[in-house]
Design a protein around this motif. Structure first.
Motif, PDB file in Angstrom:
ATOM      1  N   ILE A   1      34.207  51.279  31.072  1.00  0.00           N
ATOM      2  CA  ILE A   1      34.913  52.526  30.766  1.00  0.00           C
ATOM      3  C   ILE A   1      34.601  53.515  31.880  1.00  0.00           C
ATOM      4  CG2 ILE A   1      35.179  54.428  29.141  1.00  0.00           C
ATOM      5  CD1 ILE A   1      34.378  52.542  26.911  1.00  0.00           C
ATOM      6  N   ARG A   2      35.656  54.075  32.453  1.00  0.00           N
ATOM      7  CA  ARG A   2      35.502  55.033  33.539  1.00  0.00           C
ATOM      8  C   ARG A   2      36.128  56.368  33.155  1.00  0.00           C
ATOM      9  NH1 ARG A   2      37.875  50.899  37.867  1.00  0.00           N
ATOM     10  NH2 ARG A   2      39.223  50.598  36.058  1.00  0.00           N
TER      11      ARG A   2
ATOM     12  N   GLU B   1      31.762  47.081  43.428  1.00  0.00           N
ATOM     13  CA  GLU B   1      31.457  45.653  43.344  1.00  0.00           C
ATOM     14  C   GLU B   1      31.576  45.061  44.742  1.00  0.00           C
ATOM     15  OE1 GLU B   1      30.282  42.424  40.964  1.00  0.00           O
ATOM     16  OE2 GLU B   1      31.075  44.235  40.029  1.00  0.00           O
ATOM     17  N   GLN B   2      30.513  44.369  45.191  1.00  0.00           N
ATOM     18  CA  GLN B   2      30.500  43.845  46.548  1.00  0.00           C
ATOM     19  C   GLN B   2      31.336  42.574  46.667  1.00  0.00           C
ATOM     20  OE1 GLN B   2      26.579  43.274  48.127  1.00  0.00           O
ATOM     21  NE2 GLN B   2      27.308  43.376  50.233  1.00  0.00           N
ATOM     22  N   ALA B   3      31.201  41.690  45.705  1.00  0.00           N
ATOM     23  CA  ALA B   3      31.974  40.448  45.707  1.00  0.00           C
ATOM     24  C   ALA B   3      32.398  40.192  44.268  1.00  0.00           C
ATOM     25  CB  ALA B   3      31.131  39.292  46.246  1.00  0.00           C
ATOM     26  N   PRO B   4      33.436  40.898  43.793  1.00  0.00           N
ATOM     27  CA  PRO B   4      33.778  40.861  42.367  1.00  0.00           C
ATOM     28  C   PRO B   4      34.162  39.471  41.877  1.00  0.00           C
ATOM     29  CG  PRO B   4      35.524  41.900  43.641  1.00  0.00           C
ATOM     30  CD  PRO B   4      34.362  41.726  44.566  1.00  0.00           C
ATOM     31  N   ARG B   5      33.642  39.110  40.716  1.00  0.00           N
ATOM     32  CA  ARG B   5      34.103  37.911  40.036  1.00  0.00           C
ATOM     33  C   ARG B   5      35.515  38.156  39.537  1.00  0.00           C
ATOM     34  NH1 ARG B   5      29.548  39.116  36.928  1.00  0.00           N
ATOM     35  NH2 ARG B   5      30.871  39.111  35.074  1.00  0.00           N
ATOM     36  N   GLU B   6      36.245  37.081  39.346  1.00  0.00           N
ATOM     37  CA  GLU B   6      37.636  37.210  38.918  1.00  0.00           C
ATOM     38  C   GLU B   6      37.762  38.027  37.645  1.00  0.00           C
ATOM     39  OE1 GLU B   6      41.665  36.884  39.296  1.00  0.00           O
ATOM     40  OE2 GLU B   6      40.161  36.151  40.708  1.00  0.00           O
ATOM     41  N   GLU B   7      36.815  37.824  36.691  1.00  0.00           N
ATOM     42  CA  GLU B   7      36.906  38.511  35.404  1.00  0.00           C
ATOM     43  C   GLU B   7      36.450  39.956  35.483  1.00  0.00           C
ATOM     44  OE1 GLU B   7      32.957  36.172  35.271  1.00  0.00           O
ATOM     45  OE2 GLU B   7      34.955  36.016  36.157  1.00  0.00           O
ATOM     46  N   SER B   8      35.902  40.394  36.627  1.00  0.00           N
ATOM     47  CA  SER B   8      35.419  41.771  36.731  1.00  0.00           C
ATOM     48  C   SER B   8      36.208  42.587  37.743  1.00  0.00           C
ATOM     49  CB  SER B   8      33.932  41.783  37.107  1.00  0.00           C
ATOM     50  OG  SER B   8      33.747  41.299  38.420  1.00  0.00           O
ATOM     51  N   LEU B   9      37.409  42.134  38.096  1.00  0.00           N
ATOM     52  CA  LEU B   9      38.198  42.827  39.099  1.00  0.00           C
ATOM     53  C   LEU B   9      38.524  44.253  38.680  1.00  0.00           C
ATOM     54  CD1 LEU B   9      40.670  40.026  40.279  1.00  0.00           C
ATOM     55  CD2 LEU B   9      38.705  40.943  41.510  1.00  0.00           C
ATOM     56  N   GLU B  10      38.671  44.476  37.351  1.00  0.00           N
ATOM     57  CA  GLU B  10      39.026  45.814  36.893  1.00  0.00           C
ATOM     58  C   GLU B  10      37.878  46.795  37.047  1.00  0.00           C
ATOM     59  OE1 GLU B  10      37.061  43.799  33.439  1.00  0.00           O
ATOM     60  OE2 GLU B  10      38.442  43.248  35.044  1.00  0.00           O
ATOM     61  N   CYS B  11      36.688  46.306  37.379  1.00  0.00           N
ATOM     62  CA  CYS B  11      35.534  47.198  37.521  1.00  0.00           C
ATOM     63  C   CYS B  11      34.989  47.186  38.938  1.00  0.00           C
ATOM     64  CB  CYS B  11      34.444  46.796  36.532  1.00  0.00           C
ATOM     65  SG  CYS B  11      34.658  47.594  34.942  1.00  0.00           S
ATOM     66  N   GLN B  12      35.862  47.035  39.920  1.00  0.00           N
ATOM     67  CA  GLN B  12      35.393  47.077  41.302  1.00  0.00           C
ATOM     68  C   GLN B  12      34.833  48.439  41.665  1.00  0.00           C
ATOM     69  OE1 GLN B  12      37.744  45.119  44.442  1.00  0.00           O
ATOM     70  NE2 GLN B  12      39.183  44.584  42.832  1.00  0.00           N
ATOM     71  N   GLU B  13      35.381  49.498  41.075  1.00  0.00           N
ATOM     72  CA  GLU B  13      34.963  50.858  41.389  1.00  0.00           C
ATOM     73  C   GLU B  13      34.310  51.495  40.162  1.00  0.00           C
ATOM     74  OE1 GLU B  13      35.365  52.285  44.368  1.00  0.00           O
ATOM     75  OE2 GLU B  13      36.533  50.663  45.284  1.00  0.00           O
TER      76      GLU B  13
ATOM     77  N   SER C   1      30.891  56.402  34.840  1.00  0.00           N
ATOM     78  CA  SER C   1      31.396  55.101  34.416  1.00  0.00           C
ATOM     79  C   SER C   1      30.307  54.381  33.640  1.00  0.00           C
ATOM     80  CB  SER C   1      31.793  54.254  35.629  1.00  0.00           C
ATOM     81  OG  SER C   1      32.868  54.836  36.328  1.00  0.00           O
ATOM     82  N   TRP C   2      30.730  53.609  32.639  1.00  0.00           N
ATOM     83  CA  TRP C   2      29.796  52.846  31.786  1.00  0.00           C
ATOM     84  C   TRP C   2      30.220  51.393  31.802  1.00  0.00           C
ATOM     85  CZ3 TRP C   2      30.585  50.639  26.676  1.00  0.00           C
ATOM     86  CH2 TRP C   2      29.393  50.275  26.010  1.00  0.00           C
TER      87      TRP C   2
END
Length: 234
Positions: free
Chosen positions: A17-18, A187-199, A204-205
């Motif tokens: 959540i941002r 996120e330095q090297a985002p996993r596919e499932e965490s793309l929405e939380c790159q920033e 942000s929580w």
């Protein structure tokens, strides 16, 4: 009135959540606003939220069935034990009660009813009492509380520094949550499932059962609250 639906209580799932993802909500008890992150029931049960006291607000007397944890993010929070400026960390165990005011107003990160059954420690730590130490290049940390496998820490990262997870978690607990208190993480090297939380900008929580698998770095000087090993049994 719409039927209440628990918010983000499936803790086996990752949640990010941002700022701007949801709206502040007025509390029914006082001139206080809440930004819920997870909530089990309308006015009871387990809760994690940002809480803003408007100047002069006082929350009515209430009891903590399973404890209350507070980090003061801005302003000055007060209760029966004193006044606590930004950077203060408070823990009130199960069965404790208070009627907290804030003359100047304040912003808090609050967790309710999530203490382990045998965790009865009361803490009142002002910012000048926090035991900081250097933990990795460009990073220092402060252990606020430890109980069995659970850890609560503050971490500061210099601009460009990668977040190094506390060493004791490397082979133990990988689950937990973080709140960005200042600065901005990426996120330095985002996993596919965490793309929405790159920033992850300020406030942000992120809660994730695989939190320590994220590779995060600070794109500007940053401070965060980190809670590890806290999802087991909740």
């Amino acid at each position: 009135m719409a039927e209440f639906v628990p918010l983000n209580m499936a803790r086996q799932l990752s949640v990010c959540i941002r700022p701007g993802d949801q709206s502040w909500q007025a509390a029914p008890q006082a001139p206080i606003r809440r930004w819920p992150l997870e909530r089990e029931a309308p006015e009871s049960g387990q809760v994690t939220s940002l809480v803003e006291y408007l100047p002069g607000a006082r929350f009515p007397a209430h009891r903590h069935p399973q404890g209350e944890e507070i980090l003061v993010l801005a302003g000055v929070f007060s209760d029966d034990s004193g006044d606590y400026p930004a950077g203060s960390y408070l823990r009130s165990p199960a069965g404790s009660s208070h009627s907290p005011p804030s003359a100047a107003g304040c912003l808090l990160f609050v967790k309710l009813n999530q203490f382990a059954a045998d965790d009865s420690q009361t803490l009142r730590c002002g910012p000048e009492q926090l035991p900081w130490h250097f933990a990795a290049p460009g990073q220092r940390q402060c252990l606020l509380h430890r109980h069995h496998h659970e850890q609560t820490l503050l971490i500061e990262c210099a601009a460009g520094a990668e977040l190094v997870w506390p060493r004791s978690t490397a082979t133990q607990q990988h689950d937990g949550e973080l709140l960005v208190l200042q600065g901005w993480l990426r996120e330095q090297a985002p996993r596919e499932e965490s793309l929405e939380c790159q920033e992850l900008p300020c406030h942000s929580w992120l809660r994730d059962p695989r939190l320590c698998h994220h590779r995060l770095y600070a794109i500007e000087p940053s401070r965060l609250l980190l809670k590890l090993g806290t999802l087991r049994g909740l």
